[in-house]
Motif scaffolding. Structure first.
Motif, PDB file in Angstrom:
ATOM      1  N   ILE A 154       0.810  -1.143  -0.018  1.00 34.11           N
ATOM      2  CA  ILE A 154       0.143  -0.013   0.146  1.00 34.11           C
ATOM      3  C   ILE A 154       0.868   1.275  -0.019  1.00 34.11           C
ATOM      4  CG2 ILE A 154      -1.846   1.238   1.048  1.00 34.11           C
ATOM      5  CD1 ILE A 154      -2.680  -1.193   2.725  1.00 34.11           C
ATOM      6  N   SER A 155       0.679   2.191  -0.902  1.00 34.15           N
ATOM      7  CA  SER A 155       1.452   3.412  -1.096  1.00 34.15           C
ATOM      8  C   SER A 155       0.468   4.707  -1.157  1.00 34.15           C
ATOM      9  CB  SER A 155       2.599   3.368  -2.010  1.00 34.15           C
ATOM     10  OG  SER A 155       1.841   3.116  -3.385  1.00 34.15           O
ATOM     11  N   TRP A 156      -0.671   4.343  -1.603  1.00 39.99           N
ATOM     12  CA  TRP A 156      -1.537   5.585  -1.593  1.00 39.99           C
ATOM     13  C   TRP A 156      -2.945   4.909  -1.713  1.00 39.99           C
ATOM     14  CZ3 TRP A 156      -5.303   6.264  -5.666  1.00 39.99           C
ATOM     15  CH2 TRP A 156      -5.117   5.571  -6.903  1.00 39.99           C
ATOM     16  N   ASP A 186      -7.146   4.961   0.423  1.00 38.38           N
ATOM     17  CA  ASP A 186      -7.678   4.535   1.737  1.00 38.38           C
ATOM     18  C   ASP A 186      -8.973   3.911   1.482  1.00 38.38           C
ATOM     19  OD1 ASP A 186      -9.152   6.570   1.269  1.00 38.38           O
ATOM     20  OD2 ASP A 186      -8.841   7.889   2.822  1.00 38.38           O
ATOM     21  N   TRP A 227       2.463   6.911   3.358  1.00 40.23           N
ATOM     22  CA  TRP A 227       0.914   6.643   3.501  1.00 40.23           C
ATOM     23  C   TRP A 227       0.640   6.375   5.096  1.00 40.23           C
ATOM     24  CZ3 TRP A 227      -1.423   2.430   5.409  1.00 40.23           C
ATOM     25  CH2 TRP A 227      -2.902   2.255   5.113  1.00 40.23           C
ATOM     26  N   TYR A 286       7.596   6.338  -1.806  1.00 40.06           N
ATOM     27  CA  TYR A 286       7.371   5.264  -2.871  1.00 40.06           C
ATOM     28  C   TYR A 286       8.230   5.553  -4.071  1.00 40.06           C
ATOM     29  CZ  TYR A 286       5.954   0.864  -4.783  1.00 40.06           C
ATOM     30  OH  TYR A 286       5.830  -0.278  -5.238  1.00 40.06           O
ATOM     31  N   TRP A 303      -2.845  -4.552  -9.907  1.00 35.90           N
ATOM     32  CA  TRP A 303      -3.082  -3.214  -9.863  1.00 35.90           C
ATOM     33  C   TRP A 303      -3.342  -2.745 -11.462  1.00 35.90           C
ATOM     34  CZ3 TRP A 303       0.493  -0.684 -13.148  1.00 35.90           C
ATOM     35  CH2 TRP A 303       1.570  -1.539 -13.778  1.00 35.90           C
ATOM     36  N   HIS A 341      -1.845  -5.998  -4.235  1.00 31.54           N
ATOM     37  CA  HIS A 341      -2.022  -4.593  -3.766  1.00 31.54           C
ATOM     38  C   HIS A 341      -3.261  -4.206  -2.981  1.00 31.54           C
ATOM     39  CE1 HIS A 341       1.277  -4.848  -6.738  1.00 31.54           C
ATOM     40  NE2 HIS A 341       1.898  -3.593  -6.193  1.00 31.54           N
ATOM     41  N   SER A 399      -3.567  -0.649  -2.588  1.00 30.79           N
ATOM     42  CA  SER A 399      -3.855   0.569  -2.724  1.00 30.79           C
ATOM     43  C   SER A 399      -5.092   0.639  -3.744  1.00 30.79           C
ATOM     44  CB  SER A 399      -2.519   1.078  -3.493  1.00 30.79           C
ATOM     45  OG  SER A 399      -1.403   1.161  -2.948  1.00 30.79           O
ATOM     46  N   ASP A 400      -5.507   2.104  -3.897  1.00 31.09           N
ATOM     47  CA  ASP A 400      -6.718   2.431  -4.662  1.00 31.09           C
ATOM     48  C   ASP A 400      -6.880   1.915  -6.186  1.00 31.09           C
ATOM     49  OD1 ASP A 400      -7.782   2.880  -2.361  1.00 31.09           O
ATOM     50  OD2 ASP A 400      -8.053   5.166  -2.677  1.00 31.09           O
TER      51      ASP A 400
END
Length: 251
Positions: free
Chosen positions: A63-65, A67, A92, A117, A182, A207, A209-210
Motif C-alpha cells: 500500500i502506497s496510496w 484509503d 502513507w 514510494y 493493480w 496490492h 492501494s486504490d
C-alpha cells in the motif's frame, strides 16, 4: 535437502569421483535452495521463497496510496480467516494510522516500503539511507519501533541497497508470484495467474492501494481455492523463520 549418496569406489578413482560428486550436489543445492539470492553470495540476500517442502505460503499486500480498497480486502481476509503481511510506505502510514490500527487488530503483520514510494535505483545510496531512517522514525512513532521487514519500492534493489538494508537490520522481502493486480481490470485474470502459479513456499504480491480495483473480488476465489490445493497461509516472518531453521539443519 533430501539427497543422500553412498559411494563405493576403488582406491585409485575415489578422490576424482568424490570431487565430481561434491560439485554435483552443490549444483542441486543451488537449484533447490529456499532462497533466491541477490547480491553478495550468501551474505546479502532478498528473501523470495520459503521452503518447497512445506505447504506454507505468504500473502502480501503493498500500500502506497489511497484509503478505499483496503477495507474490502480486510473484510475478505477476515471472512476466510487468513493472515497476511502488509507492506506500507511511511508516507502513507503517517496519513492513515487508523487503517494501520485496523490491520494490526485483525492480526496481520506489518512491513515497510521505505518512506517515499520511489525506486531505490533512481536515488544515490545516501538518499536511500535517509529514506529508510525517515521511515523508521515514522513507524516508530506509530508503535513499530522494531520494524525488520522491508520491501523496496517497486521491488527495485541492487547489491549496494542490500548491503545498506542488512547493515540497518532489515530483512529484504521480494516475491515470486505476482498477477499485476493493480493493472488488471478483469478479476478472472488475477485469479487464474495466482491459482496456476502458486505452490509450496511461494510469496504472493498483491496490492491494497486504490489502483487495485479487482483485488478484493479476486480474493473471494483465490483464498478458498488455494486452501483447497492444501496450501496454508502464514505471515512472512513465519515463512522466513521456517526457511532459516531448515538451512541450519542442513548445515
Amino acid at each position: 535437502m533430501d539427497h543422500f549418496y553412498v559411494l563405493k569406489f576403488n582406491r585409485r578413482r575415489r578422490f576424482v569421483t568424490v570431487g565430481a560428486m561434491i560439485l554435483f550436489v552443490a549444483g542441486i543445492f543451488l537449484l533447490q535452495s529456499n532462497f533466491t539470492l541477490w547480491g553478495n553470495a550468501s551474505e546479502d540476500v532478498a528473501f523470495t521463497k520459503g521452503s518447497a517442502e512445506e505447504p506454507n505460503i505468504a500473502l502480501t499486500f503493498n500500500i502506497s496510496w489511497g484509503d478505499e480498497k483496503v477495507h474490502d480486502i480486510l473484510e475478505t481476509l477476515k471472512d476466510e480467516n487468513v493472515k497476511a503481511t502488509f507492506f506500507l510506505s511511511g508516507e502513507w502510514a503517517e496519513r492513515h494510522p487508523a487503517i494501520i490500527e485496523k490491520i494490526t487488530e485483525d492480526g496481520h503483520e506489518i512491513g515497510m516500503l521505505g518512506y517515499r514510494y520511489k525506486s531505490y535505483l533512481d536515488q544515490d545510496i545516501e538518499e536511500v539511507r535517509r529514506d529508510l531512517f525517515h521511515a523508521q522514525e515514522v513507524f516508530g512513532k506509530l508503535g513499530f519501533e522494531d520494524m525488520k521487514l522491508l520491501r523496496t519500492p517497486s521491488g527495485h534493489f541492487n547489491e549496494e541497497v542490500l548491503d545498506l538494508a542488512k547493515s540497518m537490520g532489515f530483512e529484504v522481502v521480494h516475491w515470486n508470484v505476482s498477477p499485476n493486480d493493480w493493472d488488471k481490470p478483469v478479476t478472472e485474470e488475477i485469479v487464474d495467474e495466482v491459482m496456476k502459479n502458486t505452490t509450496n513456499g511461494d510469496i504472493i504480491l498483491l496490492h491494497a492501494s486504490d489502483s487495485a480495483t479487482r483485488t478484493a473480488p479476486a480474493l473471494e476465489t483465490i483464498l478458498p481455492g488455494l486452501k483447497n490445493k492444501g496450501l496454508e497461509f502464514v505471515p512472512i516472518s513465519e515463512l522466513i523463520s521456517q526457511a532459516h531453521a531448515e538451512i541450519e539443519i542442513i548445515e
